[in-house]
Structure formats: C-alpha cells, structure tokens
Write an enzyme that holds these catalytic residues in place. Structure first.
Site, PDB file in Angstrom:
ATOM      1  N   TYR A 169     -50.703  49.384 -16.985  1.00  0.00           N
ATOM      2  CA  TYR A 169     -51.605  48.235 -16.474  1.00  0.00           C
ATOM      3  C   TYR A 169     -51.127  47.177 -15.534  1.00  0.00           C
ATOM      4  O   TYR A 169     -51.833  46.202 -15.019  1.00  0.00           O
ATOM      5  CB  TYR A 169     -52.369  47.731 -17.438  1.00  0.00           C
ATOM      6  CG  TYR A 169     -53.277  48.848 -18.387  1.00  0.00           C
ATOM      7  CD1 TYR A 169     -54.516  48.932 -18.008  1.00  0.00           C
ATOM      8  CD2 TYR A 169     -52.628  49.850 -19.004  1.00  0.00           C
ATOM      9  CE1 TYR A 169     -55.303  49.943 -18.695  1.00  0.00           C
ATOM     10  CE2 TYR A 169     -53.595  50.835 -19.692  1.00  0.00           C
ATOM     11  CZ  TYR A 169     -54.684  50.763 -19.420  1.00  0.00           C
ATOM     12  OH  TYR A 169     -55.511  51.731 -19.965  1.00  0.00           O
ATOM     13  N   LYS A 217     -44.733  56.549 -27.946  1.00  0.00           N
ATOM     14  CA  LYS A 217     -44.649  57.808 -27.578  1.00  0.00           C
ATOM     15  C   LYS A 217     -43.103  57.924 -27.242  1.00  0.00           C
ATOM     16  O   LYS A 217     -42.536  58.387 -26.345  1.00  0.00           O
ATOM     17  CB  LYS A 217     -45.327  58.209 -26.491  1.00  0.00           C
ATOM     18  CG  LYS A 217     -45.219  59.702 -26.003  1.00  0.00           C
ATOM     19  CD  LYS A 217     -45.694  60.636 -26.989  1.00  0.00           C
ATOM     20  CE  LYS A 217     -45.706  62.131 -26.467  1.00  0.00           C
ATOM     21  NZ  LYS A 217     -45.997  63.094 -27.729  1.00  0.00           N
ATOM     22  N   ASP A 261     -49.564  60.598 -30.222  1.00  0.00           N
ATOM     23  CA  ASP A 261     -50.640  61.812 -30.313  1.00  0.00           C
ATOM     24  C   ASP A 261     -50.809  62.073 -31.630  1.00  0.00           C
ATOM     25  O   ASP A 261     -51.982  62.616 -31.996  1.00  0.00           O
ATOM     26  CB  ASP A 261     -49.862  63.068 -29.344  1.00  0.00           C
ATOM     27  CG  ASP A 261     -48.535  63.411 -29.905  1.00  0.00           C
ATOM     28  OD1 ASP A 261     -47.782  62.608 -30.421  1.00  0.00           O
ATOM     29  OD2 ASP A 261     -47.759  64.254 -29.225  1.00  0.00           O
ATOM     30  N   ASP A 317     -55.222  51.583 -25.581  1.00  0.00           N
ATOM     31  CA  ASP A 317     -56.643  51.837 -24.818  1.00  0.00           C
ATOM     32  C   ASP A 317     -57.151  53.123 -25.355  1.00  0.00           C
ATOM     33  O   ASP A 317     -58.311  53.143 -25.792  1.00  0.00           O
ATOM     34  CB  ASP A 317     -56.422  51.973 -23.255  1.00  0.00           C
ATOM     35  CG  ASP A 317     -57.560  51.755 -22.420  1.00  0.00           C
ATOM     36  OD1 ASP A 317     -58.677  51.447 -22.983  1.00  0.00           O
ATOM     37  OD2 ASP A 317     -57.679  51.803 -21.192  1.00  0.00           O
TER      38      ASP A 317
END
Length: 466
Positions: free
Chosen positions: A158, A228, A328, A352
């Site tokens: 972002y 991640k 995930d 998000d």
C-alpha cells in the site's frame, strides 16, 4: 473559494499531554459526512452519538461537530478532492470521523482513504470484529468470533511503489535488478510490472507495541503475529522476528511466547528434565537437526528457563501469550478455530484480507467498524469500512452500523466508554428485536424493515435507561 471549516462555538480542541489525550467536556471533532450513502448514514449516526453522550453524561459532555470536506463534496465545492484545510483540521484537532469516500478515477490521488492515513501517519488500522446477537451470519457459531485486528497501515504494497509493465521506468528497474542485483527469477521480464514491498523494523515495532499495549489494557488473552514469512523471509519473516523481539524487550514481565510456555510447562511436569530433553520435546525432529541447529535450540530452552523466577510454576499462564501463524492457514483457522485468536497484529495486505473475511462471519462489512490511529501523536480518524454504494444514495435505506460502531470506537478512544457501551448494547437490543435495515431484514424471518433514519431512532429509543 475558502475551504476553511467553521469552528463550532463553545468547543475546545483535544490535546496531547504526556503521551495521553486530554479530552475536554466539549471536544471539537472534525467529520466528513462521506459520498454516496455517506449522507444518509452520517445523519443517522450523528443523532445516535449525540443521544448516547447526552444520556450517559446528562449534558455535562457534548461533542462540538465541525464539518470538513473531502471526496465529491469537496471536489464540487472547492475543486479539490482533499483540501489542505481538511488535513489541517485533522492535524489540529487530533481525533475525527468520516463516512465512505469516492476513489477518484484516473491520475492523482490513488485513494483518499490511503492519502489520509499516509499524510497523518496513521500507522494502525484498528478493526475489532465481534458478533452481535441476532445478526445473520453464514457460519454456525459466529459468537465465537471476538478478535481485534491491528493492521499496519503505512507500508507493504500500500506504499504504492510500483511501475507499469512496458514503461521506460519499469525497464530501468528490471535492468538494474538483473544487471546489478543478479536477479534471475523474473519469469517474463519484457511484460512484467514491478512493485516494491517495504516492511521496516520501526514500522513493525510501533504496530506490535500498540497491539500488545491494547491487549494488556483490555485484558485480552493473546497477540497473534500473522505473516507470510515462510515465503517472504526478509519482509514478513522479519515482521515476525521484530515483533517477538519487541515483546521480549519491552514487555518481558507481562508476556510469554508460545514456545516459552511449552518449555516452562515441560519443566513443571518434570523438574529434573535436562535442557536437551526439553529441547527434544519442543522439537520432535531434534535428532535430525545439525549440531549448530541443536545448539541454537538448546540456547532457546536455556533462555526460556531463565524466566523461571517471574514465569515459572504456572505464572506464565497469567501472562499475555504472544504467538505467530502463517497468513494462509490463519484465514482457514479463523473459520474453524476462531476461539484461538484474540488480538492480531499483521502487515497491511494480510490485514486487509483478514478484516473483510472476519467481517463476513459476523454480518458483513456494512456493520464492521474501523479506526486509523497514531498512538504517538494522538491523531486518529474513525471511519466506515465499506464503500459509497452510489445506487443507494439518498434513499434512506442502508445500514449505518459501520459508522455507528466506528463512532463507538471513537468515544471509547476519547475515554467516554459509558457512551460507547450504551451504543453497542442498544445496537444488540435493536437487532434482537428484529428491527433492522434491508440488508438484515431480507435474511431474518419475521423482521421489521426500517429505513436508515428509523433504525437510528430505534437505537436511540433502546439506549440503556432510555
């Protein structure tokens, strides 16, 4: 044309003293009503805010609302999407609230919401997610969802550092990556766009610090670092490592990591357990490790056992648990094991995804609140988390719940917890009575359909003690 907002008479600015907000009884609060449905939901929401404050404080406290312009209304009146006077007002008065804003099409500002967050360095996107009794949900046990997301707000993708495929700029970037940095993993360099994902130690630490302080202040059970890092080792993996290090350095007496709890628990079950035997219980694959890996694990065990005076003999059970999980699997487990998650701290993109996925479990984004906060400077803007839905503009139809609950967050942020609690209790009561707007009415048997303004009236009627 002048864009300076009109300062309401009798109001006083909120200030910052000793790192804490100093909130007068009549604080000036800048607001942006928002585009599209923003007009309807702001009129409804502001009535609820004022009624709750009046009810809880008997006229001693009152918000002095000050309209500032952004979005289509600003563009139509001033020729600018985000007038400097609006940013100046949010800077000066510290705390504000806004409805949904249109994202301009074409060049210029990519997103007005992102622009506000970056201009004011609102590094925390705070998204509490809980279910209110009676709200239609697609899951069997929505009541198990009670989480607070701390989404990093200024970094990650972002930050907007990217180059379009085929441009001279992206060709320079790719040529530099290939020639200078010896990158060989760009599969189709001639047709690739390129983006850069910055994740900094400073950005990580201030987010995790805020999440831990929140968890301690509100007596939550755990803080999950969601990342991640198994793939992006030097950005999201670093986020995890910096987060753990921050917790140990600044909150040592108040926190315990999940692995530390295993190590301490192992010793409690067997006081004579050796360091090596403890390490074997923590990592069943210990025998398959190299000797340097084993030595590192034994050092981890020794470091955890050194906490025995403050954390041993079960004392770690009363500490805030700091854990981590891969993004995930987290998206799966918030569905299958929601009780295991409490406060979540995560980089921007993960936050998000998680925010919207969790909102769906408890009734949808139309009732999901949000705030953007800088805990150092005191600046905060609370906001609707949904879009402008222009086809419903001025129809007095949509659910104002997102702005109403964001306003409750704002009141709690000001220290006016009684008014915030009253709004949330009233919302739950009203929904329990099946007096709802169209989005819920169509999913609830025997519900009474209310307009936006009528829903606000019902909430006011149901304020505790009213």
């Amino acid at each position: 044309m002048s864009t300076a907002p009109t300062v309401p008479p009798g109001g006083e600015p909120i200030t910052l003293s000793g790192g804490k907000l100093d909130v007068p009884d009549h604080p000036i609060i800048p607001y942006v009503e928002g585009d599209g449905i923003g007009r309807d939901i702001w009129r409804a929401s502001s009535r609820v805010f004022d009624a709750s404050v009046e009810k809880c404080y008997g006229g001693k406290r009152r918000i002095a609302w000050m309209e500032v312009l952004a979005g289509e209304k600003a563009k139509n009146q001033t020729g600018e999407w985000m007038p400097a006077a609006t940013l100046d007002a949010f800077r000066k008065y510290l705390v504000g609230i806004k409805g949904p804003l249109t994202t301009p099409v074409g060049g210029g500002i990519r997103s007005l919401n992102v622009a506000l967050r970056q201009e004011l360095d609102l590094y925390v996107c705070l998204r509490p997610v809980r279910w209110f009794t009676g709200v239609p949900s697609p899951v069997k046990r929505p009541q198990d969802v009670d989480m607070v997301i701390f989404r990093e707000n200024t970094e990650d993708i972002y930050a907007g550092i990217e180059w379009e495929a085929g441009t001279p700029e992206v060709k320079k970037v790719i040529a530099w990556l290939q020639a200078e940095m010896k990158v060989k993993k760009i599969r189709f360099p001639e047709t690739s766009g390129v983006g850069i994902k910055p994740v900094s130690r400073e950005g990580t630490e201030r987010l995790v610090r805020a999440a831990i302080r929140y968890a301690l202040d509100f007596k939550r059970k755990s803080v999950h670092l969601v990342h991640k890092g198994n793939i992006m080792k030097f950005t999201e993996g670093a986020f995890r490592d910096w987060g753990y290090a921050l917790a140990a350095r600044e909150f040592r007496n108040d926190t315990v990591t999940e692995r530390e709890s295993w190590i301490l628990g192992n010793r409690e079950k067997d006081a004579g357990l050796s360091v090596e035997a403890n390490a074997e219980r923590v990592e069943p694959g210990y025998d398959l490790m190299t000797e340097p890996q084993r030595a590192e694990l034994r050092k981890e065990v020794e470091t955890a056992l050194a906490l025995w005076p403050t954390h041993g003999e079960g004392k770690w059970n009363s500490k805030l648990l700091v854990r981590d999980s891969i993004a995930d699997i987290t998206l799966q487990q918030v569905l299958t094991r929601p009780k295991e998650f409490d406060v979540i701290a995560t980089p921007n993109l993960n936050g998000d995804y998680l925010s919207d996925a969790l909102a769906a479990q408890v009734g949808g984004i139309g009732i999901a609140p949000g705030g953007n906060i800088n805990y150092v400077t005191g600046h905060a803007i609370f906001e609707a988390t949904h879009g402008t839905a222009p086809k419903y503009s001025d129809l007095d139809k949509v659910n104002p719940g997102s702005v109403i609950l964001s306003g409750a967050m704002m009141l709690r942020h000001l220290g006016w917890g009684e008014a915030a609690d009253a709004i949330e209790k009233s919302l739950e009561t009203t929904i329990g009575q099946k007096r709802v707007t169209y989005d819920f009415e169509r999913q609830m048997e025997g519900a009474k359909l209310l307009k936006t303004s009528e829903f606000a009236s019902a909430l006011i009627e149901n304020l505790p003690g009213a």
